[in-house]
Every structure is written in C-alpha cells, then in structure tokens.
Scaffold this active site. Structure first.
Site, PDB file in Angstrom:
ATOM      1  N   HIS A 164     -30.174   2.545 -36.227  1.00 40.75           N
ATOM      2  CA  HIS A 164     -29.030   3.012 -35.463  1.00 40.75           C
ATOM      3  C   HIS A 164     -28.223   4.022 -36.268  1.00 40.75           C
ATOM      4  O   HIS A 164     -28.362   4.132 -37.493  1.00 40.75           O
ATOM      5  CB  HIS A 164     -28.122   1.837 -35.079  1.00 40.75           C
ATOM      6  CG  HIS A 164     -28.632   1.037 -33.922  1.00 40.75           C
ATOM      7  ND1 HIS A 164     -29.619   0.083 -34.057  1.00 40.75           N
ATOM      8  CD2 HIS A 164     -28.295   1.043 -32.600  1.00 40.75           C
ATOM      9  CE1 HIS A 164     -29.869  -0.461 -32.875  1.00 40.75           C
ATOM     10  NE2 HIS A 164     -29.075   0.100 -31.983  1.00 40.75           N
ATOM     11  N   LYS A 168     -22.357   2.316 -36.302  1.00 41.91           N
ATOM     12  CA  LYS A 168     -22.514   0.996 -35.691  1.00 41.91           C
ATOM     13  C   LYS A 168     -21.996  -0.060 -36.653  1.00 41.91           C
ATOM     14  O   LYS A 168     -22.388  -0.092 -37.828  1.00 41.91           O
ATOM     15  CB  LYS A 168     -23.978   0.735 -35.353  1.00 41.91           C
ATOM     16  CG  LYS A 168     -24.213  -0.596 -34.648  1.00 41.91           C
ATOM     17  CD  LYS A 168     -25.641  -0.701 -34.142  1.00 41.91           C
ATOM     18  CE  LYS A 168     -25.906  -2.066 -33.530  1.00 41.91           C
ATOM     19  NZ  LYS A 168     -24.997  -2.356 -32.396  1.00 41.91           N
TER      20      LYS A 168
END
Length: 275
Positions: A164, A168
């Site tokens: 990601h 995040k």
C-alpha cells in the site's frame, strides 16, 4: 419507473482520497442524495464539498461535527447511510455513533480489533440496524479471495504480501487480515515447518495471522493498494494478485453496499456477504 425516495448519504472523511471518490459517486448516483460531508481538516471547513473535490457546487458544506450531521440526516424521510473512510483511531466511535443515531454505517476504514467488531455486531443487532464493515470494496479482490479459498484445498503452503501507499496507517491491511481469516477457516494449518527457523531481525518472516499463515506488509509512495496470495508446492508456485490503479474501482462496491445496507438488521463483514 419508481417513486422511491433517494437514499440520504453522509460521507465521513469526505476530504480524503477515498472520501472524495465516494462524494462524487454518490452525487452522480440517481438513487442517492448527499446530505452531509464531514472532515476534520480545517482547510475544508465551511466550504462546499463539491468545490473541494472539484466537481462543482453540491450545496453541502464540510462540517467537523459528525454527531450533529448524523442528527440532521435522521430527519430525512428515507433511512440514511453513513460511509466512513477516516482513521483507525476513530472508526469504532464513528460506527457506534451512527448506529446509536439509527444511521446505517458502511465502513471502509480498516484497523478495528476483533473485539471492537464483535461489540459493534452486538450493538447493531440489538438496535436492528444494518452495518457493513468492508475491508475492500473491489469486486476483483472478492474474486481473488474466492480463488484463494479454492486453491487452499490443494496447497499446504501459502503466504500473503500486501502493498500500500505510505500514508496508510494500519498494517497489515484489513483486506490481508480478512484473506488470512478466510483461509484459516478452511480447517487446516498451513506451512508445516521444514526446518527450525531463526529470525535474525524480528519480523523478518512477517506477522503470524494464525494457522501458520504469514502476512508481509510493504509501504511505499507510488503504490495504491495491491495484494498477492502465493501458494507453493514441490515444483510449482501459484500466485494470485490484485492491483489497484485507480480508487474509482471501489465505487461500484461502495454504491452496492449503500443500497444493500437498508435491507439488513445486523452487521456483515466483507463485500462477498452482499453480492
């Protein structure tokens, strides 16, 4: 032709990357109406959320008062829905507040503990309020997970890699945790040890998700959301991978969840429960 009233929707975290996509998708859906936009960023407060996201005026100001906005949504003639893309530190309280107000929550924020999810499930059932906690709104990810379940019947070794963007906040991702839980429910233990492993640096073998399943998390700028489930057996490797190139891919799942949540009186976990 139907005379059904449009579904009132409050977007919490409306100024964030996912929140902006949700605002636009809801504003364009013929059976929905945006009634509230909540965000804590002081830069956006009081501004028209449509102007903030660049889609033109929507006549909905950005507020930082979630409970006040939920109270206003409660006055709508049709049952209202709250879509939450905020932060792991606040999502539990946000969800509980929505249920308390009789607003149906559709939760895309990950990071809640199993205990928190169970508490919300109990609260939703007692309140007869539908609640959907969706780690990943992508139809492609649902298909990947179904393929992983099928493969797990034929492979005894599996590891999960999730990648990601570096903004995040939680790791592993909720999607990776959910995938591992699905595999763990198959009634077998994976990755039987071949040698006695020694981690020279703690965490080198990833996190233990139970039943021998390991999850490895990568955070880098340039990524959006990606996941691999890798199965191994003598002489072969079977890799399942899902890549996100645009957050718009999540919107069909978000809109589906908004529509389906009105029919529920309990909590559901995972988009596959609504398909």
């Amino acid at each position: 032709m139907t005379n059904q009233l449009p579904i009132p929707v409050v977007v919490n975290g409306a100024g964030g990357k996912m929140g902006r996509e949700v605002v636009q998708a809801v504003s364009e859906a013929p059976d929905m109406i945006l009634v509230g936009a909540v965000d804590r960023n002081p830069e956006y407060l009081g501004q028209d959320i449509g102007e903030v996201i660049g889609c033109g005026p929507l006549e909905i100001p950005v507020l930082n008062d979630l409970e006040g906005t939920l109270g206003m949504a409660l006055q709508e003639k049709q049952s209202a829905v709250m879509v939450d893309f905020t932060h792991p530190n606040s999502v539990y309280e946000n969800t509980r507040a929505a249920i308390a107000y009789g607003i149906r929550p559709v939760i895309g924020t990950t990071g809640m503990s199993p205990e928190q999810i169970q508490d919300l499930a109990t609260f939703a059932e007692k309140s007869s309020i539908g609640c959907a906690i969706i780690p990943n709104f992508s139809i492609g990810m649902v298909l990947l997970q179904q393929a992983a379940i099928a493969a797990s019947q034929h492979f005894d070794h599996v590891e999960i890699i999730e990648l990601h963007h570096n903004q995040k906040a939680d790791a592993p991702s909720g999607t990776a945790i959910q995938t591992a839980q699905m595999l763990a429910e198959m009634g077998k233990t994976f990755n039987p040890p071949q040698v006695k492993e020694t981690e020279k640096i703690a965490g080198a073998r990833g996190s233990d998700a139970g039943e021998g399943i390991r999850i490895h998390s990568i955070r880098l700028p340039g990524l959006i959301a990606h996941q691999e489930v890798i199965f191994g057996a003598p002489g072969q490797v079977y890799t399942l991978r899902h890549d996100t190139s645009d957050r718009a891919c999540y919107m069909p799942g978000v809109l589906l969840s908004i529509r389906k949540i009105l029919q529920l009186k309990t909590l559901v976990y995972g988009l596959e429960k609504l398909l």
